[in-house]
Scaffold this motif. Sequence first.
Motif, PDB file in Angstrom:
ATOM      1  N   ASP A  48     -16.107 -81.351-131.747  1.00 45.36           N
ATOM      2  CA  ASP A  48     -17.143 -80.568-131.065  1.00 45.36           C
ATOM      3  C   ASP A  48     -17.763 -81.375-129.926  1.00 45.36           C
ATOM      4  OD1 ASP A  48     -16.705 -78.473-132.761  1.00 45.36           O
ATOM      5  OD2 ASP A  48     -18.332 -78.974-134.134  1.00 45.36           O
ATOM      6  N   LYS A  49     -17.992 -82.665-130.160  1.00 43.66           N
ATOM      7  CA  LYS A  49     -18.548 -83.514-129.110  1.00 43.66           C
ATOM      8  C   LYS A  49     -17.592 -83.599-127.920  1.00 43.66           C
ATOM      9  CE  LYS A  49     -21.445 -86.541-131.970  1.00 43.66           C
ATOM     10  NZ  LYS A  49     -21.662 -87.939-132.451  1.00 43.66           N
TER      11      LYS A  49
ATOM     12  N   ALA B 183     -15.345 -81.475-127.028  1.00 45.77           N
ATOM     13  CA  ALA B 183     -15.283 -80.187-126.336  1.00 45.77           C
ATOM     14  C   ALA B 183     -16.520 -79.974-125.469  1.00 45.77           C
ATOM     15  CB  ALA B 183     -15.144 -79.057-127.354  1.00 45.77           C
ATOM     16  N   LYS B 184     -17.687 -80.367-125.985  1.00 47.53           N
ATOM     17  CA  LYS B 184     -18.914 -80.191-125.205  1.00 47.53           C
ATOM     18  C   LYS B 184     -18.953 -81.114-123.998  1.00 47.53           C
ATOM     19  CE  LYS B 184     -21.745 -78.596-129.081  1.00 47.53           C
ATOM     20  NZ  LYS B 184     -22.888 -78.912-129.970  1.00 47.53           N
ATOM     21  N   ALA B 185     -18.254 -82.234-124.097  1.00 48.28           N
ATOM     22  CA  ALA B 185     -18.241 -83.176-122.971  1.00 48.28           C
ATOM     23  C   ALA B 185     -17.431 -82.657-121.792  1.00 48.28           C
ATOM     24  CB  ALA B 185     -17.689 -84.524-123.427  1.00 48.28           C
TER      25      ALA B 185
ATOM     26  N   LYS C 290     -16.836 -80.432-118.852  1.00 49.58           N
ATOM     27  CA  LYS C 290     -17.635 -79.546-118.001  1.00 49.58           C
ATOM     28  C   LYS C 290     -16.869 -78.262-117.721  1.00 49.58           C
ATOM     29  CE  LYS C 290     -20.151 -83.286-115.708  1.00 49.58           C
ATOM     30  NZ  LYS C 290     -20.497 -83.924-114.419  1.00 49.58           N
TER      31      LYS C 290
ATOM     32  N   THR D 178     -11.202 -73.568-118.771  1.00 52.16           N
ATOM     33  CA  THR D 178     -12.183 -74.374-119.503  1.00 52.16           C
ATOM     34  C   THR D 178     -11.788 -74.525-120.968  1.00 52.16           C
ATOM     35  OG1 THR D 178     -13.935 -73.603-118.012  1.00 52.16           O
ATOM     36  CG2 THR D 178     -14.614 -74.581-120.113  1.00 52.16           C
ATOM     37  N   ASP D 179     -11.383 -73.423-121.608  1.00 52.61           N
ATOM     38  CA  ASP D 179     -10.964 -73.494-123.013  1.00 52.61           C
ATOM     39  C   ASP D 179      -9.749 -74.388-123.192  1.00 52.61           C
ATOM     40  OD1 ASP D 179     -13.022 -71.838-123.692  1.00 52.61           O
ATOM     41  OD2 ASP D 179     -11.816 -70.013-123.820  1.00 52.61           O
TER      42      ASP D 179
ATOM     43  N   ARG E  10     -10.901 -77.941-123.064  1.00 50.91           N
ATOM     44  CA  ARG E  10     -11.635 -78.313-124.269  1.00 50.91           C
ATOM     45  C   ARG E  10     -10.695 -78.466-125.466  1.00 50.91           C
ATOM     46  NH1 ARG E  10     -16.894 -74.327-123.316  1.00 50.91           N
ATOM     47  NH2 ARG E  10     -17.959 -75.729-121.839  1.00 50.91           N
TER      48      ARG E  10
ATOM     49  N   LYS F 187     -10.123 -81.755-127.732  1.00 51.97           N
ATOM     50  CA  LYS F 187     -10.177 -81.772-129.200  1.00 51.97           C
ATOM     51  C   LYS F 187      -8.936 -82.421-129.796  1.00 51.97           C
ATOM     52  CE  LYS F 187     -13.109 -77.733-130.136  1.00 51.97           C
ATOM     53  NZ  LYS F 187     -13.143 -76.396-130.787  1.00 51.97           N
TER      54      LYS F 187
END
Length: 754
Positions: free
Chosen positions: A86-87, A89-91, A93, A231-232, A235, A239
């Motif tokens: 999760d971290k 993926a959030k990183a 942009k 974007t997905d 991410r 992951k």
Amino acid sequence: MMVLKFRTVKSIWMRLSSSIDFLKHHTTWLRAIVGVVYFLLFVVLLSSNIFVSTLQLEIGEPSPQLITAPWDKDIEDTVGYSRDQDKAAKAVKPVYQPDEEYLNLLTKDLEKTFTTLRDTLSTTGDDRTRINKLKQAQLFMDLPEKVLSSLVKIKPDDLNAVEQISKGIILSRASNVDSGARIDAEMPGFRERTKADLSQSGLNEEVKALLKVFVDQEITKPTLIVDEVTTDALRTTAKNLVKKNVLRYKANQKIVGPGEIVEESVYQVLRAYGLINSHNTWKSAAGIALIVLAGMGTILVYLFQYKRDILRLTNRMVLIGLTMSIVLAIGRGVMALNLGPDYNNLSGMLIPVAWATMSVAILIGVDVAMLVCVVLAVFAAVLVDPSLSTAFGLQAGLVALFGGIVGVYSVSHLSQRSDLARAGIFVSGVNILVISGIAFSSDMRLMVWVVGVILGIVNGLASSFLTVGALHWFESGFRITSSVRLLELSNPNRPLLKRLLMEAPGTYHHSILVGNLAEAAAEAVHADSTLVRVGSMYHDIGKLKRPYFFIENQFTQENPHDKIAPTLSSLIITSHVKDGLELAKDYKLPQQIQEIISQHHGDSLVSFFYHKALEDNENVPEEAFHYEGPKPQTKEAALVALADSVEAAVRSMRQPTPGRVEGLVRKIVKDKLHDGQLDQCDLTFQDLDRIAMAFVRVLSGIFHSRVEYPEIPSTREHGSASLNKKLLGEADQEDGNGPQMDNLLENREGSARN
């Protein structure tokens, strides 16, 4: 007091005895009770481990006690892994792209503005009239009078160039992913930068003022939107780059102390050790019960639809349930083994499902064994992982399924005991293939794969050994005759067969020929050829009681039947069936062999002595010259009966030519059919034709013609005479033994012709 206790025990015993007698006479109730017992037993064996845990913990609650690791174990930190993913993926942009739909609306609004201005310039009248018309449009209402005066003086030909320049400045900045507005907070800055671009352009000041008003009033939302697909993908890539963390616990290492809060990471460790069950225990047990019910129901429905003869035999049903129960019990013990932290998940590959399927295939049937294999494979998966939440249960189920199927096919044509050992090798081989396939598809480490292969080999060999060891007990305990038992009975060194050879040699050789005939016919009509052959070898053992009253054992010219009445002769002949049954029981021959002995003559007529009796008394009752029966009830008994009659009849022929043999065979089969001897077995007319052809084919090989040897040439005779002269010695010739030499040569030549 003692008398009262004795009466109580006696009363309980009498009630129990009466209940047992009731069940013996009401087999439906007995089968129902057996089914319920096995259902409960299966559920208990499959769900017992979900009741073992006594820890009732929830995430966020304090632990009531100190909990330590039972053994060394590597545990994947799934909680930390998920958090790190999760971290990552959030990183990442978000990636933006122009909002084409909104930009198209801006383009239309800008074109509409210039269209309004163009229409105003084409209006007839003075400048004041045109200015008033412009003020009717919302965008022009806020412009100063001076700006409006300048706008109405623009030449229409210059207006198109102004419009293109305006679009280029405003829309290029709005659609650029670096300069466009991404969020509402960026809108003020975006407008100021756009107006700055307009100020630096070569447009006149009045047009710049108009376009700045357009920017402030019409561009009200971000011009860029998030590119979700790109974007997905980024991410997801981020992951996947996160590596799994392995928590290494040593035996007796602290997991959580008393009073410490059970965090999610601690909770996963407790679950990995099986110290806690996150599911509702009784709900899980109910789910397992439904799976067991489905498995048992599948077997029962199949038996009811296609194998009702097995369904009616309680001992067969008990045997199926017993083998399945023993396999699950062994599996429960295997799962309790500690193979080490890296290999405990491989324990399920030791469950010997192939043993159960091979035993059922040998004792009951191949098709039933295949269905039992599928059901046991599902049960094995549930046994390894009751929640079916990991891949380990599926892996154990696959090994059990393929190993069991290969075991069934390996013993489907069992002809000797060594085939059971070969079956174990085949099961081991397919276990290696399945475990290797699992290793390749699940990225299993090399050492884990090696241990898995070793367990697969042990599984196959153990299944073979268990089959060999348990087969005798299953046969004797459930009164089932397997092909292995039949093969043992066909050994000529068996006491009863040795007696038959020594005391009734004619009957022995007759039985061997009957066996050859019946076996060939059995293969032609897909009957049990092994049972037919062995049954033929024992079908006339009753003749051991009075062997010389049967023609094949009379080696002298005397026939004892010439000295007694036909009724007594008939009684002696027919009694060999009853005598054979008594001998079979004394020597504990299987029930199937006893049935062949009792049915191989049916209730047919001893026609020779009946007609002989009619010569003396026309009123003699025919019933006294019939066998007691019953008629053949199975294909196998019917084949022995037909082969027995055919062999005896063809042997009595003077000139057994192929045509006469075939005619006699078909006549005997036809007579048996018309006499009703085949009414109670499931032979068809097509089967009877195949049987007759098989008999003729075998008999043609037995009663074949021989080539007559030619006369030996004189030179050959001379050579033989010289040889004999050396053998007998020259002294015999000098003593006048020439005639003896001639007799010796004649005897040798005669022996050669025979």
